[in-house]
Design a protein around this motif. Structure first.
Motif, PDB file in Angstrom:
ATOM      1  N   PHE A   1       0.852  -1.197   0.000  1.00 12.19           N
ATOM      2  CA  PHE A   1       0.000   0.000   0.000  1.00 12.19           C
ATOM      3  C   PHE A   1       0.881   1.239   0.000  1.00 12.19           C
ATOM      4  N   ASN A   2       0.283   2.364  -0.377  1.00 15.70           N
ATOM      5  CA  ASN A   2       1.004   3.632  -0.419  1.00 15.70           C
ATOM      6  C   ASN A   2       0.897   4.314   0.951  1.00 15.70           C
TER       7      ASN A   2
ATOM      8  N   THR B   1       7.714  11.669  -0.390  1.00 15.75           N
ATOM      9  CA  THR B   1       8.347  10.802   0.599  1.00 15.75           C
ATOM     10  C   THR B   1       7.393  10.578   1.768  1.00 15.75           C
ATOM     11  N   PRO B   2       7.106   9.329   2.114  1.00  8.85           N
ATOM     12  CA  PRO B   2       6.230   9.095   3.269  1.00  8.85           C
ATOM     13  C   PRO B   2       6.987   9.317   4.591  1.00  8.85           C
TER      14      PRO B   2
ATOM     15  N   SER C   1      12.144   3.177   8.898  1.00 11.25           N
ATOM     16  CA  SER C   1      12.148   4.635   9.026  1.00 11.25           C
ATOM     17  C   SER C   1      13.542   5.045   9.484  1.00 11.25           C
ATOM     18  N   ASN C   2      14.370   5.462   8.524  1.00 10.07           N
ATOM     19  CA  ASN C   2      15.756   5.796   8.877  1.00 10.07           C
ATOM     20  C   ASN C   2      15.797   6.915   9.903  1.00 10.07           C
TER      21      ASN C   2
ATOM     22  N   VAL D   1       6.894  -1.535   6.017  1.00 13.87           N
ATOM     23  CA  VAL D   1       6.456  -0.263   5.471  1.00 13.87           C
ATOM     24  C   VAL D   1       7.712   0.553   5.170  1.00 13.87           C
ATOM     25  N   PHE D   2       7.814   1.047   3.928  1.00 14.82           N
ATOM     26  CA  PHE D   2       8.960   1.888   3.572  1.00 14.82           C
ATOM     27  C   PHE D   2       8.592   3.353   3.787  1.00 14.82           C
ATOM     28  N   THR D   3       9.254   3.994   4.744  1.00 19.68           N
ATOM     29  CA  THR D   3       9.117   5.458   4.826  1.00 19.68           C
ATOM     30  C   THR D   3      10.483   6.036   4.452  1.00 19.68           C
TER      31      THR D   3
END
Ligand SMILES: [Zn+2]
Length: 334
Positions: free
Chosen positions: A119-120, A162-163, A188-189, A147-149
């Protein structure tokens, strides 16, 4: 000469006794069944790698973005960073995972823990999408993510904005996760490639504070190989992580590869005492992950690479980190 050889043989024998003294059984808390092109070596390859390496349980997820083979690119890229083409949010990744898991023989099924990721994270409709997916396959999904943020170069290549882990869309997803008792694996870096301070820390800390009933697994403890390329080691990581673990009982930490080196192990491969002390102080909050993407030939190597660190922990703690902690955060009614 004979004496030297004999004593060498003794040392080697002794070494192997110590090395095999603890045979860990593992849970892989961070595994991608497909790669950035949504391709996989397949379930048989994964089952074989698990059986060979005492990897009993796996979190199994897709990859939430697909890398485009752009019209203008002459050669098909081999990785998301292979060329300038973008990646885009790709929901079918969950269909691939669901199909693979549903074909497993019944005796293997309990060892696979599917997480939903396609999902976005910038779309406030995404919680509704996730709910539809949960309803479509009741009882299938045991978590949300990865989840990629903030994800350095990948963030820049992904279509759209960018999320942030603390945006409104994700806030709605954390509520849904809590309602459904699902843990969330979040990438989440903690900072950007070049800033030598915890630039993005608030983005992970705010949800930890605001969602005490949501269990968060922080992928790689906010580190990445790209950050290390520019900064080698972040001095603020250990004190920050210590403070977060003290403050937020809903925080769990995935120790996978960019934490293992350079943090858990020094250049000589020796465990660092401060990190051993941190894991001992919070024995239930750390877990291991391979972060493999679609290929499983290195799965065993990745999981066994934690052994020197595990061996330096008290045995009961090491076994929790190797296997049990991941199982403990899965939905309770499972
Ligand atoms: Zn990952």
């Amino acid at each position: 000469m004979v004496a030297t050889r004999l004593s060498l043989a003794c040392v080697l024998a002794l070494c192997s006794v110590f090395a095999s003294a603890r045979e860990y059984r593992y849970s892989d808390a961070h595994l991608h069944y497909v790669d950035f092109f949504q391709e996989s070596a397949g379930m048989n390859a994964l089952l074989e790698a698990m059986a060979k390496n005492r990897i009993e349980h796996v979190m199994i997820s897709g990859v939430p973005v697909a890398k485009k083979w752009h019209e203008d690119e002459p050669k098909r890229p081999r990785y998301y960073a292979g060329d300038d083409a973008d990646a885009y949010w790709y929901s079918a990744t969950d269909v691939i995972v669901a199909a693979a898991v549903s074909k497993l023989p019944a005796d293997k099924r309990p060892y696979f823990h599917p997480f939903l990721s396609g999902f976005n994270p910038n779309d406030k409709n995404s919680d509704a999408h996730i709910q539809r997916m949960l309803d479509l396959n009741p009882g299938l999904w045991q978590g949300i993510g990865e989840v990629f943020t903030r994800h350095d170069d990948l963030t820049a290549l992904t279509s759209g904005d960018t999320p942030r882990a603390n945006n409104e869309a994700m806030t709605r997803i954390y509520h849904l996760a809590a309602e459904n008792d699902l843990p969330v694996l979040l990438h989440s870096n903690i900072t950007s490639k070049r800033e030598k301070n915890p630039l993005y820390l608030a983005e992970i800390e705010q949800p930890l504070r605001n969602h005490p009933h949501t269990r968060f697994i922080w992928a790689h403890a906010g580190t990445s190989l790209e950050i290390h390329r520019h900064q080698v080691q972040m001095d603020f990581l250990l004190p920050t992580l210590t403070r977060l673990l003290e403050s937020y009982p809903n925080l769990y930490v995935d120790l996978s590869w960019s934490v293992l080196r350079p943090y858990l192990l020094d250049k000589a491969g020796k465990p660092r005492p401060q990190w051993l002390a941190l894991v001992e102080r919070f024995p239930e909050r750390f877990m291991l992950g391979s972060d493999v993407v679609g290929r499983f030939n290195k799965l065993g190597e990745e999981m066994h690479s934690f052994d020197p660190f595990l061996d330096a922990l008290p045995e009961a703690v090491a076994r929790k980190v190797a296997r049990d902690n991941f199982l403990a955060i899965l939905p309770r009614k499972r």
